[in-house]
Each structure stands twice: as structure tokens, then as C-alpha cells.
Write a protein that holds these residues in place. Structure first.
Motif, mmCIF file in Angstrom:
data_model
loop_
_atom_site.group_PDB
_atom_site.id
_atom_site.type_symbol
_atom_site.label_atom_id
_atom_site.label_comp_id
_atom_site.label_asym_id
_atom_site.label_seq_id
_atom_site.Cartn_x
_atom_site.Cartn_y
_atom_site.Cartn_z
ATOM 1 N N UNK A 98 0.899 1.085 -11.658
ATOM 2 C CA UNK A 98 1.282 2.207 -12.437
ATOM 3 C C UNK A 98 2.389 1.656 -13.540
ATOM 4 N N UNK A 99 3.304 0.814 -13.024
ATOM 5 C CA UNK A 99 4.186 0.265 -13.900
ATOM 6 C C UNK A 99 3.625 -0.316 -15.181
ATOM 7 N N UNK A 124 6.666 12.221 -11.621
ATOM 8 C CA UNK A 124 5.416 12.324 -12.379
ATOM 9 C C UNK A 124 5.742 11.537 -13.797
ATOM 10 N N UNK A 125 4.324 11.184 -14.161
ATOM 11 C CA UNK A 125 4.497 10.503 -15.374
ATOM 12 C C UNK A 125 3.086 10.921 -16.180
ATOM 13 N N UNK A 126 3.543 11.320 -17.436
ATOM 14 C CA UNK A 126 2.203 11.704 -18.324
ATOM 15 C C UNK A 126 1.851 10.751 -19.396
ATOM 16 N N UNK A 127 0.709 10.230 -19.081
ATOM 17 C CA UNK A 127 0.220 8.752 -19.729
ATOM 18 C C UNK A 127 -0.133 9.389 -21.165
ATOM 19 N N UNK A 128 -0.529 10.537 -21.207
ATOM 20 C CA UNK A 128 -0.689 11.271 -22.602
ATOM 21 C C UNK A 128 -0.412 12.845 -22.509
ATOM 22 N N UNK A 129 -0.736 13.519 -23.694
ATOM 23 C CA UNK A 129 -0.518 15.001 -23.286
ATOM 24 C C UNK A 129 -1.731 15.538 -22.359
ATOM 25 N N UNK A 132 -0.017 11.717 -13.691
ATOM 26 C CA UNK A 132 0.082 11.332 -12.205
ATOM 27 C C UNK A 132 1.267 11.955 -11.765
ATOM 28 N N UNK A 133 1.085 12.493 -10.377
ATOM 29 C CA UNK A 133 2.490 12.911 -10.045
ATOM 30 C C UNK A 133 2.354 12.431 -8.356
ATOM 31 N N UNK A 154 -0.587 12.104 -3.588
ATOM 32 C CA UNK A 154 -0.476 11.731 -5.022
ATOM 33 C C UNK A 154 -1.490 12.618 -5.852
ATOM 34 N N UNK A 155 -1.137 13.043 -7.243
ATOM 35 C CA UNK A 155 -1.947 14.223 -7.759
ATOM 36 C C UNK A 155 -2.348 13.677 -9.076
#
Length: 795
Positions: A7-8, A439-444, A448-449, A486-487
């Protein structure tokens, strides 16, 4: 570790390979931020919606010239040209002006937010409680008007609540307050004693609960979102009515120029609950009931105090919010009857109390251009519960002690109203909750949460009627539960298709003393045997939504869910409920399919329709059944199949008139039993659960009624519940006492708002035709009654 490292690395790649970005803020002519503004980039599929502080960001744009379109209901549409030819990022501020139409800005903003929530792939209905601040109702009454959902209580104000969502009920439906289980927030706090003026909105989840909220909900959940403020705010309410009911509440919030804030909420609930019911007299000679009488409940007082104080800071680069809260809560509740209603004898002395303090620390922050969001909540509470049930007498429904023909009291051999033996019980509890969501938004379109909730419960008590060596409460009991998951949420095909996929892990570990040996009269075993249980389970869900137009979409979800046994189910309550160490978690396969459609009839008459179908197959249902004289025990018993449909229609046929209709049909059948003796139950409906119910309301508003800019609103409410059995259907006879009769409840309400909007007055008449109203096991609820509410607001 490999997962986190991956993920990092992905985050690093996305951040370092971004193209041109736009960041900005939208304000109005008074320099105030405007939320929910749509910002669309010409010749692309890129867009954004401004957040509650007016900020937005649009990323991964090519280096060229674009036109931005900024629009929202109530504001003039604005077009802005920007040049990103030689820029990697651009930060701008846009000012929008209100349109000339006379619109209610607050309601429009709330509706925009609620609509976004209601259109998630998960089956969710979000209630904008801001629209109901002047009504004479609490959160439970507001929920009861939602399609697919039924709220049942065992009496008047403060009585136990049972929520059913699409056939699943009881502990299968979890209740949350700002994402944490409400039963751990404060002693005795629940949706039936929480005033609407403390609430911003209520999210109702059918089947799947989102990762950042849910625990082990089996068939859905209720999440109450408290009010959040950006400006100084005062809201004072006083509600009074029948049965000596008084419900004052106060909201206070102050924020400084540097965004340091303090806030406080306070409310009291009090009622004698002395409404009239149908009961039976008692003939001392025949020792039986003879006649139906109208009796007044005489031992059903309820009182609760709640107060909280918060301090914190908001809207900082390093913290979206940092808040510390302390809560005090106290309740006193007299008990008039048990779970089932005894029409002959009433409980006359038993009562319980709760008292405790809770501390909460909330922290949230956003980083990397709002791509990364972190929220953590830690809650620690210390509570004391007391139960007192010790009487030598029997009471009738006239409120007097039952005496024999000689005038002497008839002795109560148990020495209690309801419990198996005399009890003066005190239980001390310590509860720790900790939830962290990242949560991290890779794009609009990709996010991933990760979320984890840990709950630790410690219990130790005493019964003053027992010698210490005979008192099982003196042994500590503990229960730890952990919910992790994880979502992944994504949007496809130009945002037409949305998907959510979630993995959940459930863990519990319990350690307590059981009374199994005492219950089985096994003298050779240790009567206070220590028992431990530890388990881990996995579940998950998938949800899809497809949008045909802005006003038409379909969505579906599938979930494999667990509901873990609770402490009292595993180890009993040390008085009337035996332990069952072999109890398994409930399991359920849940399928939901629904559609939403909105249109205008005759060009300007808005109409909205939502229809949901649902199917559930529950296994290892945990039910409480009799187990010997004066004892009960939780068992894994039936497998149950649930199928049904619910829906609502919202229509505005003329200006100022709104009509809503909601209805639910749910067929709940027993498909498998554990004991052969119960084979006759196969195929029968589950008892004590309504299968067909509906509600209707109509509201008409008169503007400029007594003065310019004032408003008078008149509302009519109707509720219908079809007859249903209160006993197992295989044992049903024509005896009327085996059925909860068909119910028709009609109510009226009037609300007047002054031109300044600061003063609001409302009056409500519930059950205007005095129909008999029942819920669980034919426990009667109040007949005709009234409430009046005064509200004063400074904002």
C-alpha cells in the motif's frame, strides 16, 4: 507487513506520477464557504463536489486550457477558464452569488448531502433530522416511519426498544452513535431517550453496514450522527405532555476566531407513564381473573439525565478535528411488567438504575491533497448498574396488594416481582472502545479503507441478599471483541457503475463464572466454574450500483455476516438466565436489490419512488427459551428464511404540500428446528414479529400566516400494522390473547415558526381516536395523548 508495504509503495507511485492538479475553495458574497457545489471540467470526465468548508480538488489533468462549470441549486451558475499549460498545480478561490429565487438555503444544503448518502451502492436510507427539529418526537419515533424498519417498545417513555430491519431484529440490528456502539457510549442511553435536537442525521443500513461503522450487525444497523457546528449556536427546547412527561434539552456551542471550540449538550427525560390499559381483576376466592377492567399503570416511572462537555480545535492543517468529551448519564426505571404482559398481576416494586461517566477522544486529519484520511475514536466508560427486586407481596392492576378473604396479604413465595429470588444487585462495569479508520483515494474513482474496532468489557458485582461465598457476582467477568476489515470501493464506466467489496474478521474472547452446576443440581461440580471461550470468524460483502440517469439507479448487495454472542447470552445474568458456553454465533446470508426513480409529473410535480426487495437465510439464531422453573437460557435454535419487499413514495402534488407513503411486507418462516418436538413449527411464521405494516403522512405549510416570513405547518400521520401472532404459530388457537390485533393509529401536529426563525411552537395529538396500540407480546402502549414543544434557537 507485505500488505502494508504494498500500500505504501502504491501511494508513493500515485503521488510522484500525478499530472496537473486544481485545488480551490468556493465562497458566497459574505465570504462564507459553500458546500456541495458541483465543479465540472470541460471535455473530461473529471468533476468534484465542494466539502463542508467549501474546499475541492481535481487531479490528474493534462496540461491545457479548461473551462470549469460551478453550479448548485440556489446559486447562479458560474463558468471559469483556467490555463494549466505550464503549471503542475493551481489554487483558486471562486465566489458564487445566490439566485434571485426565494429558497431555503439550509434545507437545500441538507438535501444535497442526504441525497449523496442515499445514493451509495450499499442500501442506505439517510434521514435529515435537521428537517424535524421542531417535531414532538424522539429518534425512535422518527425511525419508525421509515420503510422496511419497525421500532417496537415494551411500554411508554424509556421502555426497552426492539428494532426490526427487513425481518432481522433484536441484537441482529446494531445501534451506533457517531460510529460507535451506542450501548457503550453512556449508561442507559438509547434511541428512545435521545431528543432529535441533539442529532444531525440518522443513517439506516439495510443488510450491509459500511466498514467504518459496522461491527457484527447481522441484518443492518442504525448510525446516529450528532450535530456538528462551525459557528456559535444555541438551541433550547422544552417538551411536555400527557402522563406528566417533561423533556427539556439544551445545545450550546461556541467557536473562537482561531477555531478553538467548546460545546455542551444536556437533556432530561421524565414520565410517570401512567397511561390506561385493559387488564383483569383478581377474585381472591377463586384465585382467578373475572372481569376486564380499565387500569392505570402505577409503577412505571422513568427518568434520565444526560450531560456532556466538549473542548477542541477544528479546521487546522494538522487536524480536521481534535475533540475531548466527558459525559455523565443517570437513569431510574420502574418496571411494571416483564417481557410478556400478565393481565392479572402487576409488578409493584422492582426497579433498576444506571449511573456513569464516559470520556471520549476524537481525532481526524486529511493529508496528501485529501487523498489520505485518518480518524480515530477512543471511548472509556465507568458505569454502575443496580437492580432491586424484593417484595413479599403480589400486586393487582389497581395498584393494591392482593389480600385473601380475611384481609391478609397473599404471600409471594419467591419474594420478588419478576426475578427468581430476592435481589439487590449492583454491577460495576468498565468499558474501553477504540476505533481507527484509515482510507486512501488512489484516484477519484478508487479508494481503499482499513478499519479496526476493539471493545473490552470488565464486570464485577454483588447481591446484598446473598452471602459472599454464595454470590456469583463477586467473580470478575470479561469480554473482548475485535472487528477488523478492509474495503475497496471503485467507480467504472464514467462513474456509471460503482462497487464496494469488503472483508471482515470477527474475534471474541470471554472469561466469566457460570451457574451451570447450580442449574443442573450437580453437587459434585464446582458451582462457580470458570469458563472461557475464544473464537474467530470471517465474513464479507459485495455491493454494486448502476446509474442510468441522475434520477434513476439500481443497486444490489450480498453479505455473509456473523453476530457474536454477547456476555449475558454466553454466561447468563446470574439470576434468571442460565449460561450456555456452547452458544454459536448467528450467521446470515443477506441479499438486497433495490431501485430509485425520481421524476416530475405534469412538468413541475416532483415524485420519488424507491423499492427494495430482500432475502435472508439465518442460521443458529440465538433465542431465549424457558429452561426449568423460573429459569431461561439462550439457545441456537431455528434456521429462519426471510423474504420481503419495502418501498416508499414521496410526492408534492401542489406547492407547500408534501405526501409520503412507506410500506413493508416481510414473510419470515421457520425452516429448521433443533428439537424434534418442535417439528410442527416448520413452515410457520416467526412469532411476535409484524409481517405487514405501513405509514402515511401529509404536510401542508402556510407561508406568511400571521406575519411576513413566518410559517405554519400542519401534519397528519397514519400508521397501520396488520394482526400478527404473539405465540408460536403451531400453538395458535382462536384465543384473542394469542394475537396482537390490527392497529390503526392516527396523529396530528401543528408547528408555528416566527419570522425570525428563533422561536418555534408545536403541538401534537397522538392516537387521536384512542385505538388500542400494542407492540411486543401484547404489551399495551398509550392511547390518546398530547405533547407540546417550545424551541428557541440562536445561530
Amino acid at each position: 507487513m507485505k500488505v502494508y508495504l504494498s500500500i505504501i509503495l502504491i501511494i508513493t507511485y500515485v503521488v510522484t506520477h500525478a499530472q496537473s492538479n486544481i485545488k480551490g475553495r468556493v465562497i458566497d458574497s459574505n465570504q462564507s464557504p459553500i458546500p456541495f457545489i458541483n465543479i465540472i471540467v470541460s471535455d473530461t470526465q473529471k468533476y468534484a463536489v465542494s466539502d463542508k468548508d467549501g474546499f475541492f480538488s481535481i487531479e490528474d489533468l493534462k496540461n491545457k486550457v479548461y473551462t470549469l462549470r460551478l453550479s448548485a441549486i440556489g446559486f447562479k451558475t458560474s463558468f471559469q477558464t483556467i490555463d494549466l499549460s505550464d503549471l503542475s498545480s493551481l489554487t483558486l478561490e471562486f465566489k458564487l452569488y445566490k439566485s434571485t429565487e426565494n429558497l431555503d438555503e439550509v434545507i437545500l444544503k441538507s438535501k444535497s448531502q442526504i441525497r449523496v448518502l442515499n445514493e451509495q451502492p450499499l442500501a442506505i436510507s439517510s434521514i435529515d433530522v435537521q428537517l424535524f427539529q421542531n417535531l414532538n418526537i424522539d429518534a425512535a419515533s422518527l425511525l419508525d416511519r421509515t420503510n422496511g424498519l419497525r421500532v417496537r417498545q415494551s411500554g411508554g417513555l424509556g421502555s426497552d426498544v426492539n428494532i426490526s430491519i427487513q425481518g432481522a431484529q433484536g441484537n441482529a440490528i446494531r445501534r451506533y452513535y457517531d460510529g460507535l456502539p451506542i450501548k457503550f457510549l453512556a449508561a442507559g442511553l438509547d434511541i428512545n431517550n435521545l431528543p432529535v435536537n441533539q442529532i444531525e442525521r440518522i443513517d439506516i443500513y439495510r443488510g450491509v453496514t459500511p466498514l467504518e461503522v459496522g461491527t457484527d450487525a447481522l441484518g443492518g444497523g442504525i448510525n446516529i450522527i450528532p450535530k456538528k457546528f462551525k459557528d456559535t449556536y444555541v438551541d433550547m427546547n422544552y417538551q411536555f405532555g400527557s402522563f406528566n412527561t417533561h423533556r427539556p434539552s439544551v445545545n450550546l456551542f461556541y467557536v473562537s476566531d482561531n477555531n478553538v471550540f467548546i460545546g455542551s449538550n444536556f437533556f432530561i427525560n421524565y414520565s410517570d407513564n401512567n397511561y390506561k390499559i385493559d387488564a383483569q381483576d383478581f377474585d381472591v376466592e377463586t384465585r382467578s381473573a373475572q372481569n376486564i377492567i380499565e387500569a392505570e399503570r402505577f409503577h412505571d416511572r422513568y427518568r434520565s439525565y444526560y450531560a456532556d462537555f466538549s473542548v477542541g480545535i477544528q479546521d487546522q492543517p494538522w487536524a480536521e478535528e481534535l475533540k475531548a468529551t466527558i459525559i455523565y448519564n443517570n437513569t431510574y426505571d420502574e418496571v411494571q411488567n416483564g417481557v410478556q404482559f400478565d393481565p392479572v398481576r402487576a409488578a409493584g416494586e422492582i426497579y433498576n438504575t444506571t449511573d456513569g461517566f464516559t470520556s471520549i477522544l476524537n481525532y481526524s486529519v486529511k493529508a496528501f491533497n485529501d487523498k489520505l484520511a485518518i480518524a480515530t475514536k477512543t471511548n472509556f466508560g465507568v458505569y454502575e448498574e443496580k437492580i432491586k427486586d424484593s417484595t413479599a407481596f403480589f400486586y393487582n392492576w389497581s395498584g393494591t396488594i392482593i389480600r385473601d378473604t380475611n384481609g391478609s396479604p397473599i404471600t409471594n413465595e419467591r419474594g420478588t416481582d419478576l426475578l427468581g429470588g430476592p435481589a439487590d444487585i449492583s454491577i460495576d462495569r468498565e468499558i474501553l472502545l477504540q476505533r481507527t479508520t484509515v482510507s486512501y483515494a488512489f484516484s477519484p474513482s478508487q479508494k481503499i479503507t482499513l478499519s479496526n474496532l476493539f471493545i473490552d468489557q470488565q464486570r464485577e458485582g454483588r447481591n446484598a441478599f446473598l452471602a459472599e461465598e454464595d454470590d456469583p457476582f463477586r467473580f470478575p467477568a470479561s469480554l473482548q471483541q475485535n472487528y477488523a476489515g478492509i474495503e475497496w470501493s471503485a467507480k467504472w464506466f464514467h462513474n456509471k457503475l460503482e462497487s464496494v467489496a469488503t472483508y471482515k474478521n470477527y474475534q471474541n474472547s470471554a472469561d466469566a463464572t457460570s451457574l451451570e452446576s447450580i442449574a443442573t443440581n450437580d453437587a459434585e461440580e464446582d458451582p462457580f466454574e470458570r469458563r472461557e471461550v475464544s473464537n474467530s470468524y470471517s465474513g464479507g460483502n459485495v455491493a454494486l450500483k448502476y446509474t442510468f440517469t441522475d434520477n434513476f439507479f439500481i443497486r444490489s448487495s450480498f453479505e455473509y455476516a456473523y453476530r457474536l454472542p454477547e456476555e449475558n447470552e454466553l454466561f447468563g445474568n446470574q439470576t434468571t438466565i442460565r449460561s450456555n458456553i456452547n452458544l454459536r454465533p448467528e450467521q446470515s446470508d443477506n441479499i438486497n436489490v433495490g431501485l430509485f426513480y425520481k421524476t416530475n409529473l405534469f412538468k413541475d410535480k416532483p415524485l420519488a419512488i424507491e423499492i427494495n426487495s430482500f432475502y435472508r437465510y439465518q442460521r443458529d439464531r440465538i433465542v431465549l427459551l424457558a429452561s426449568g422453573f423460573d429459569l431461561a437460557q439462550f439457545f441456537n435454535e431455528e434456521e429462519v428464511e426471510i423474504a420481503g419487499v419495502d418501498g416508499y413514495i414521496a410526492f408534492k402534488p401542489v406547492d407547500h404540500l408534501k405526501i409520503n407513503l412507506a410500506a413493508t411486507f416481510q414473510d419470515i418462516r421457520i425452516r429448521k428446528v433443533i428439537n424434534e418436538a418442535d417439528a410442527s413449527l416448520l413452515g410457520t411464521r416467526l412469532f411476535n414479529v409484524p409481517y405487514w405494516f405501513a405509514s402515511f403522512d401529509a404536510t401542508y405549510s402556510f407561508h406568511h400566516f400571521l406575519a411576513k416570513k413566518d410559517q405554519l405547518t400542519l401534519s397528519y400521520f397514519y400508521d397501520f400494522v396488520e394482526e400478527f401472532s404473539s405465540v408460536r404459530e403451531a400453538n395458535v388457537t382462536e384465543n384473542v390473547e394469542n394475537f396482537v390485533p390490527t392497529q390503526h393509529i392516527n396523529s396530528l401536529e401543528a408547528i408555528y415558526t416566527t419570522p425570525s426563525k428563533q422561536w418555534n411552537f408545536s403541538a401534537r395529538i397522538n392516537n387521536i381516536f384512542n385505538d388500542d396500540v400494542y407492540d411486543n407480546f401484547r404489551v399495551q402502549r398509550p392511547g390518546t395523548n398530547f405533547t407540546v414543544k417550545l424551541r428557541y434557537v440562536i445561530q
